[in-house]
Design an enzyme around this catalytic site. Structure first.
Site, PDB file in Angstrom:
ATOM      1  N   GLY A  15       0.836  -1.206   0.000  1.00 58.77           N
ATOM      2  CA  GLY A  15       0.000   0.000   0.000  1.00 58.77           C
ATOM      3  C   GLY A  15       0.866   1.251   0.000  1.00 58.77           C
ATOM      4  N   THR A 130       4.386   2.585   5.518  1.00 59.36           N
ATOM      5  CA  THR A 130       3.005   2.108   5.666  1.00 59.36           C
ATOM      6  C   THR A 130       2.266   3.025   6.629  1.00 59.36           C
ATOM      7  OG1 THR A 130       1.586   0.372   6.606  1.00 59.36           O
ATOM      8  CG2 THR A 130       3.852   0.397   7.369  1.00 59.36           C
ATOM      9  N   ASP A 132       0.018   2.106   8.539  1.00 56.15           N
ATOM     10  CA  ASP A 132      -0.473   1.324   9.684  1.00 56.15           C
ATOM     11  C   ASP A 132       0.387   1.436  10.945  1.00 56.15           C
ATOM     12  OD1 ASP A 132      -2.311   0.505   7.851  1.00 56.15           O
ATOM     13  OD2 ASP A 132      -1.555  -1.543   7.649  1.00 56.15           O
TER      14      ASP A 132
HETATM   15  O1  F6P Z   1      -1.385  -1.565   4.753  1.00 58.93           O
HETATM   16  C1  F6P Z   1      -1.931  -0.347   4.407  1.00 58.93           C
HETATM   17  C2  F6P Z   1      -3.417  -0.450   4.198  1.00 58.93           C
HETATM   18  O2  F6P Z   1      -3.904   0.832   3.880  1.00 58.93           O
HETATM   19  C3  F6P Z   1      -4.187  -1.067   5.350  1.00 58.93           C
HETATM   20  O3  F6P Z   1      -4.464  -0.162   6.364  1.00 58.93           O
HETATM   21  C4  F6P Z   1      -5.406  -1.561   4.621  1.00 58.93           C
HETATM   22  O4  F6P Z   1      -5.984  -2.655   5.290  1.00 58.93           O
HETATM   23  C5  F6P Z   1      -4.887  -1.994   3.301  1.00 58.93           C
HETATM   24  O5  F6P Z   1      -3.685  -1.285   3.086  1.00 58.93           O
HETATM   25  C6  F6P Z   1      -5.815  -1.776   2.145  1.00 58.93           C
HETATM   26  O6  F6P Z   1      -5.231  -2.316   1.026  1.00 58.93           O
HETATM   27  P1  F6P Z   1      -5.739  -2.044  -0.468  1.00 58.93           P
HETATM   28  O7  F6P Z   1      -5.406  -0.638  -0.820  1.00 58.93           O
HETATM   29  O8  F6P Z   1      -4.980  -3.031  -1.284  1.00 58.93           O
HETATM   30  O9  F6P Z   1      -7.209  -2.267  -0.470  1.00 58.93           O
END
Ligand code: F6P
Length: 325
Positions: A15, A130, A132
């Site tokens: 992400g 990230t 998170d």
């Molecule tokens: O790891 C970063 C993040 O934004 C998480 O918080 C979330 O669960 C995930 O990526 C969402 O992923 P995607 O953009 O692939 O839907």
């Protein structure tokens, strides 16, 4: 030096996170400063497999420090999880004359990097990118501060309308399996509660918190819910059944949390970490993530960054509870 460091490959994976561009700029310029060439790999490990690579000069990273997203683009690459995929990636590395890699991403990125480094004996340094903040060994990850501030701005706005209508809002934030964004945004916005994976909140507990809040002077309540589990919608449905008189609404903030210009904190963090990544390679380090602990740069083995659980500060959970009276 046990190998020649003439050229590095640089990629972002997983992400995207605000501040990744500041990190790309810092890695590129620190490498060039040390006479190391930079090859920019597009779309993470997929670009490595497909050979989607261009040389980077200092001007390629001009005017990007303030931009959200990643100019290198990013992807979650299933093929890199296979031995064949990694073999193809290795062939690209040999063909391009890349001696070492700098990868910017989260735990999925480092899991891939760790295996790849072991299989093909490639020096790899990771930068934690990230929103998170779920990587062990660093106080903060690149993008977390910006995302937290984005959430705070959004929740403040929701608070205005919640108060005007005497409503109870469940606001869902990102964080995959980690409650850092949820807990700290709850503290920063004066939310009544945060529902996070690290701390079990029974519906009874939530019910008590909401009931006491509404019973006293408050006429609106905000509960921040970390994604995963039953989510904001599931919790809202349950509370609606328990309290039919409450005017309940749900707001899922979604991907807006990942965008936007990085905060000053994230820009400085990414910049320091980017330079530290090149220093680490020159120092013959490999398979480590650059972290920051008590404002100092640290080196964290990939194995630890991925496997160890980053603990949430229990004291903050108590603070939130005390202040929601
Ligand atoms: O790891 C970063 C993040 O934004 C998480 O918080 C979330 O669960 C995930 O990526 C969402 O992923 P995607 O953009 O692939 O839907």
């Amino acid at each position: 030096m046990s190998y020649e460091l003439k050229c590095i490959g640089l990629l972002t994976s997983g992400g995207d996170a605000p501040g990744m561009n500041a990190a790309i700029r810092a890695v590129t310029r620190a490498a060039i400063y040390n006479n190391i060439a930079v090859k920019a790999i597009h779309r993470g490990y997929r670009g490595l497999i497909l050979g989607d690579i261009v040389p980077f000069q200092t001007q390629n990273v001009s005017n990007i420090i303030q931009q959200g997203g990643t100019i290198l683009k990013t992807a979650r690459c299933q093929e890199f999880m296979t031995k064949e995929g990694r073999q193809t990636a290795y062939e690209t590395i040999r063909r391009e004359g890349i001696d070492a890699l700098v990868v910017i991403g989260g735990d999925g990125t480092f899991t891939g990097a760790r295996i790849f480094a072991q299989e093909f004996n490639i020096p790899i340094i990771g930068l934690p990118g990230t929103i998170d903040n779920d990587l062990w060994g660093t106080d903060s990850t690149i993008g977390y501060d910006t995302a937290l501030n984005t959430i705070v701005e959004a929740v403040d706005k929701i608070r205005d309308t919640a108060t005007s209508h005497d409503r109870l809002f469940f606001i869902e934030v990102m964080g995959r399996d980690a409650g850092f964004l949820a807990l700290n945004s709850a503290l920063a916005t004066g939310a009544e509660a945060a529902v996070i994976p690290e701390h079990k909140t029974s519906v009874e507990e939530l019910e008590n918190r909401i009931r006491s809040g509404f019973r006293k002077s408050k006429n609106s309540s905000i509960v921040i819910v970390a994604e995963g589990g039953e989510g904001a919608q599931g919790l809202a449905n349950r509370i609606r059944k328990l309290f039919p008189s409450y005017d309940v609404r749900v707001s899922i903030l979604g991907h807006l949390q990942r965008g936007g210009s990085p905060s000053a904190y994230d820009r400085i963090l990414a910049t320091r970490m980017g330079v530290a990544a090149i220093d680490a390679l020159l120092d013959e380090q490999r398979s480590i993530m650059i972290g920051i602990v008590n404002k100092e740069i640290v080196h964290v083995p990939f194995s630890k960054a991925i496997k160890e659980d980053k603990q949430i500060d229990q004291a903050r959970i108590n603070v939130l509870q005390i202040l929601s009276v």
